[in-house]
Every structure is written in structure tokens, then in C-alpha cells.
Write a protein that holds these residues in place. Structure first.
Motif, PDB file in Angstrom:
ATOM      1  N   PRO A  37       0.805  -1.232   0.000  1.00  0.00           N
ATOM      2  CA  PRO A  37       0.000   0.000   0.000  1.00  0.00           C
ATOM      3  C   PRO A  37       0.832   1.273   0.000  1.00  0.00           C
ATOM      4  O   PRO A  37       0.539   2.217  -0.737  1.00  0.00           O
ATOM      5  CB  PRO A  37      -0.822  -0.134   1.289  1.00  0.00           C
ATOM      6  N   GLN A  38       1.875   1.297   0.809  1.00  0.00           N
ATOM      7  CA  GLN A  38       2.716   2.492   0.843  1.00  0.00           C
ATOM      8  C   GLN A  38       3.487   2.668  -0.461  1.00  0.00           C
ATOM      9  O   GLN A  38       3.654   3.793  -0.947  1.00  0.00           O
ATOM     10  CB  GLN A  38       3.690   2.391   2.018  1.00  0.00           C
ATOM     11  N   ALA A  39       3.937   1.556  -1.046  1.00  0.00           N
ATOM     12  CA  ALA A  39       4.647   1.636  -2.328  1.00  0.00           C
ATOM     13  C   ALA A  39       3.730   2.153  -3.428  1.00  0.00           C
ATOM     14  O   ALA A  39       4.139   2.991  -4.252  1.00  0.00           O
ATOM     15  CB  ALA A  39       5.208   0.262  -2.691  1.00  0.00           C
ATOM     16  N   ALA A  40       2.496   1.670  -3.469  1.00  0.00           N
ATOM     17  CA  ALA A  40       1.546   2.123  -4.481  1.00  0.00           C
ATOM     18  C   ALA A  40       1.236   3.610  -4.311  1.00  0.00           C
ATOM     19  O   ALA A  40       1.136   4.356  -5.305  1.00  0.00           O
ATOM     20  CB  ALA A  40       0.264   1.298  -4.392  1.00  0.00           C
ATOM     21  N   ALA A  46       4.062  10.054  -7.605  1.00  0.00           N
ATOM     22  CA  ALA A  46       5.075  10.423  -8.597  1.00  0.00           C
ATOM     23  C   ALA A  46       4.444  10.847  -9.914  1.00  0.00           C
ATOM     24  O   ALA A  46       5.091  11.537 -10.727  1.00  0.00           O
ATOM     25  CB  ALA A  46       6.023   9.251  -8.828  1.00  0.00           C
ATOM     26  N   GLY A  47       3.184  10.437 -10.149  1.00  0.00           N
ATOM     27  CA  GLY A  47       2.467  10.880 -11.341  1.00  0.00           C
ATOM     28  C   GLY A  47       2.909  10.228 -12.623  1.00  0.00           C
ATOM     29  O   GLY A  47       2.707  10.797 -13.706  1.00  0.00           O
ATOM     30  N   THR A  48       3.546   9.086 -12.572  1.00  0.00           N
ATOM     31  CA  THR A  48       3.985   8.372 -13.764  1.00  0.00           C
ATOM     32  C   THR A  48       3.314   7.009 -13.816  1.00  0.00           C
ATOM     33  O   THR A  48       2.851   6.477 -12.805  1.00  0.00           O
ATOM     34  CB  THR A  48       5.512   8.185 -13.757  1.00  0.00           C
ATOM     35  N   ASP A  49       3.264   6.457 -15.020  1.00  0.00           N
ATOM     36  CA  ASP A  49       2.707   5.114 -15.170  1.00  0.00           C
ATOM     37  C   ASP A  49       3.669   4.090 -14.590  1.00  0.00           C
ATOM     38  O   ASP A  49       4.892   4.207 -14.749  1.00  0.00           O
ATOM     39  CB  ASP A  49       2.463   4.808 -16.657  1.00  0.00           C
ATOM     40  N   TRP A  50       3.136   3.118 -13.938  1.00  0.00           N
ATOM     41  CA  TRP A  50       3.986   2.097 -13.329  1.00  0.00           C
ATOM     42  C   TRP A  50       3.329   0.735 -13.485  1.00  0.00           C
ATOM     43  O   TRP A  50       2.112   0.604 -13.595  1.00  0.00           O
ATOM     44  CB  TRP A  50       4.255   2.386 -11.856  1.00  0.00           C
ATOM     45  N   GLY A  51       4.184  -0.283 -13.503  1.00  0.00           N
ATOM     46  CA  GLY A  51       3.718  -1.650 -13.672  1.00  0.00           C
ATOM     47  C   GLY A  51       4.084  -2.509 -12.478  1.00  0.00           C
ATOM     48  O   GLY A  51       4.502  -2.011 -11.414  1.00  0.00           O
ATOM     49  N   ALA A  52       3.945  -3.817 -12.640  1.00  0.00           N
ATOM     50  CA  ALA A  52       4.189  -4.758 -11.541  1.00  0.00           C
ATOM     51  C   ALA A  52       5.643  -4.727 -11.089  1.00  0.00           C
ATOM     52  O   ALA A  52       5.935  -4.797  -9.889  1.00  0.00           O
ATOM     53  CB  ALA A  52       3.791  -6.175 -11.971  1.00  0.00           C
ATOM     54  N   MET A  53       6.573  -4.623 -12.055  1.00  0.00           N
ATOM     55  CA  MET A  53       7.984  -4.601 -11.688  1.00  0.00           C
ATOM     56  C   MET A  53       8.329  -3.324 -10.916  1.00  0.00           C
ATOM     57  O   MET A  53       9.100  -3.373  -9.957  1.00  0.00           O
ATOM     58  CB  MET A  53       8.857  -4.712 -12.940  1.00  0.00           C
ATOM     59  N   ASP A  54       7.765  -2.206 -11.330  1.00  0.00           N
ATOM     60  CA  ASP A  54       7.994  -0.961 -10.589  1.00  0.00           C
ATOM     61  C   ASP A  54       7.435  -1.060  -9.178  1.00  0.00           C
ATOM     62  O   ASP A  54       8.048  -0.580  -8.215  1.00  0.00           O
ATOM     63  CB  ASP A  54       7.345   0.208 -11.330  1.00  0.00           C
ATOM     64  N   PHE A  55       6.262  -1.674  -9.079  1.00  0.00           N
ATOM     65  CA  PHE A  55       5.631  -1.841  -7.771  1.00  0.00           C
ATOM     66  C   PHE A  55       6.503  -2.706  -6.859  1.00  0.00           C
ATOM     67  O   PHE A  55       6.737  -2.365  -5.693  1.00  0.00           O
ATOM     68  CB  PHE A  55       4.254  -2.472  -7.966  1.00  0.00           C
TER      69      PHE A  55
END
Length: 295
Positions: A37-40, A46-55
Motif C-alpha cells: 500500500p505504501q509503495a503504491a 510520482a504521477g507516472t505510469d507504473w507496472g508490476a515490476m515498478d511496484f
């Protein structure tokens, strides 16, 4: 013969490896779950698109995670141990040395008290019925309840620093020593006891020549338990003392400032310290028991 040795080593290492792998998988899964939750939230801010690896990368590399990853703990341990002089308060080995000093001092006092109590219980029947129940009852009092009282009382009496922590460690570790030595002192072969009586040996001679060697395996078995308990007692005793050194102080400061990685690295150091002291006891057991001729 060589094949059998290889199989034996494999049989021993395979369960350990499987258990370690399972712990690591569960640990990383728990880290992802707790820090998720905190990572998400941080990624959304940050306002950028992110995926599973970024998460996953964010959850595993947070500076103040709810649950740090094993590699974060290892990095913190390495940085603390190698990045500062041994006498620096930021070095975990320095804190481990302070805790070890209190634990070993308390262990020594506990061994002395336990052996004296055990000798009295074995040789004086009245003590077995009058003293042993109180020895057992003493372990029903939580150490977290009495540690602050011991520190305050001894502090008012002028005893500060090492002694309050050592006495708390002694309180925890004298019980297994007493019980183990009572069993050990009574483990002498009855035929040998009869032989000592035939030779008109006194109680002191029988104690040192027969009962003591027979009790050594029981003593060292109790020491392996007591030395780990003594480390726990030293850490607990460091919490209310307000000292500047020790693993307990390190845990407390990490809790104050929300440094979970520091807390976990201190916990790992405490476990390593206990393992090292148990290893020392095992080496001493091999040497002493062999020289004493105990079975």
C-alpha cells in the motif's frame, strides 16, 4: 564409503536448504504484502505510469519499510560492521560486545547460584521440599515486569551500568542451571556410590570425584539454554536503563525513529551473538567433558 558420506551430507543439507528457501519466499511475499500500500501510494504521487515490476522494486527498496527484505538487512549489517570503527556507537559489533558482557556476567552469576542451590537440594532433603518449589515459582514472574523495578531499586542503591543487567540475566538463567545440575548430580551410578561408601569416602570427596564429573553433560546442556536466555535478558534489561550502548538500546533507538531496517539488523545480530556463544559452550563442553572422563 565416499558415496555414503555424500548421501549423509545431502540428507542434512537438503531439509535446511528447503526450509531456508521457503522462509525467503514467504519473507519476500510478506514484504510485498505489507509494503505494497505504501509503495503504491508513493508511485501514484510520482504521477507516472507504473507496472508490476515498478511496484515490486519500490516495495523491496523502501527506506523505512514495514518489513524490510533480507538483502536490506544484510546491507545494513555490512554497513554497520565495516563502515565504522569497532569502538563507534554506530557499529553493531560494539553494541553486541556490550550485550555479551552483561549476558556472560549474568550467566556466570547464574551458574554459581544454580550450582550452589543444586548441591544444597541434592545433599539436604529438606531443601528439596522447601526450596525447589520457590525456585520453580520464581520463573512464573515475567521478566518485563521485574526488569524496570530491578533497575530502579539498584539505581537508588548506587548500582548502575553492568550490574543491574547482569542480575536480570542471572535471574533468568539460574533456573535451568539448577534443574540440570540437580538431575546431573543424581545421575552418578549407584554402584559407584556404593563403592565410594565402601572406601569410607566423605560427602565432599564423593561430590568432587563422582557426582561432579557425572553432572558435566547436564551442566553443559543447561548452559546451552541459559546462554541464549541470558542474551535475551541482557537485551530486555537494556531497554529501561537508558544506556547508550547495547543491542537493546539499538532496538529502542530504532523504534523511536521508525528505523525498521536498524531494528531488524539488531535482531539478526542478537541471533548471531546467541549462536556464537552457544558454539563457544559446545567447544568448552567437548574439551571439559573429555578431560573429566564424564560419560
Amino acid at each position: 564409503m565416499t558415496t555414503r558420506v555424500g548421501v549423509t551430507v545431502g540428507e542434512r543439507l537438503l531439509p535446511l536448504g528447503v526450509t531456508l528457501l521457503a522462509v525467503l519466499v514467504l519473507w519476500y511475499a510478506g514484504t510485498l504484502w505489507l509494503n505494497g500500500p505504501q509503495a503504491a501510494e508513493m508511485l501514484n504521487r510520482a504521477g507516472t505510469d507504473w507496472g508490476a515490476m515498478d511496484f515490486a522494486r519500490r516495495a523491496f527498496t523502501m527506506p523505512r519499510p514495514l518489513l524490510p527484505t533480507p538483502d536490506q538487512i544484510l546491507v545494513e549489517l555490512h554497513k554497520s560492521v565495516t563502515g565504522y570503527p569497532l569502538t563507534n556507537v554506530r557499529n553493531l559489533l560494539y553494541h553486541a560486545g556490550v550485550t555479551a558482557g552483561a549476558a556472560l556476567t549474568g550467566l556466570g552469576l547464574g551458574v554459581l547460584l544454580g550450582i550452589v542451590l543444586a548441591a544444597g537440594i541434592v545433599h539436604v532433603k529438606v531443601l528439596e521440599h522447601s526450596l525447589l518449589p520457590w525456585v520453580i515459582a520464581s520463573q512464573t514472574i515475567p521478566i518485563l515486569a521485574i526488569a524496570p523495578m530491578v533497575v530502579v531499586i539498584l539505581g537508588n542503591a548506587g548500582l548502575t551500568g553492568l550490574m543491574p543487567k547482569a542480575l536480570i540475566c542471572m535471574y533468568l538463567c539460574f533456573f535451568p542451571i539448577t534443574v540440570g545440575m540437580v538431575k546431573g548430580l543424581r545421575a552418578a551410578d549407584p554402584l559407584w556410590l556404593d563403592l565410594m561408601r565402601t572406601y569410607s569416602a566423605g560427602a565432599a570427596t564423593t561430590f568432587w570425584k563422582l557426582r561432579t564429573p557425572a553432572s558435566l553433560p547436564y551442566l553443559f546442556a543447561s548452559l546451552k539454554v541459559s546462554v541464549a536466555i541470558s542474551v535475551v535478558g541482557a537485551i530486555v534489561a537494556e531497554l529501561p536503563t537508558g544506556g547508550q550502548a547495547g543491542i537493546g538500546t539499538r532496538l529502542l533507538s530504532g523504534s523511536y525513529y521508525g528505523q525498521t531496517i536498524q531494528i531488524w539488523s539488531a535482531l539478526v545480530m542478537a541471533a548471531l551473538l546467541s549462536m556464537a556463544l552457544i558454539g563457544v559452550v559446545r567447544v568448552a563442553e567437548t574439551v571439559v567433558v573429555r578431560q573429566a572422563g564424564a560419560r
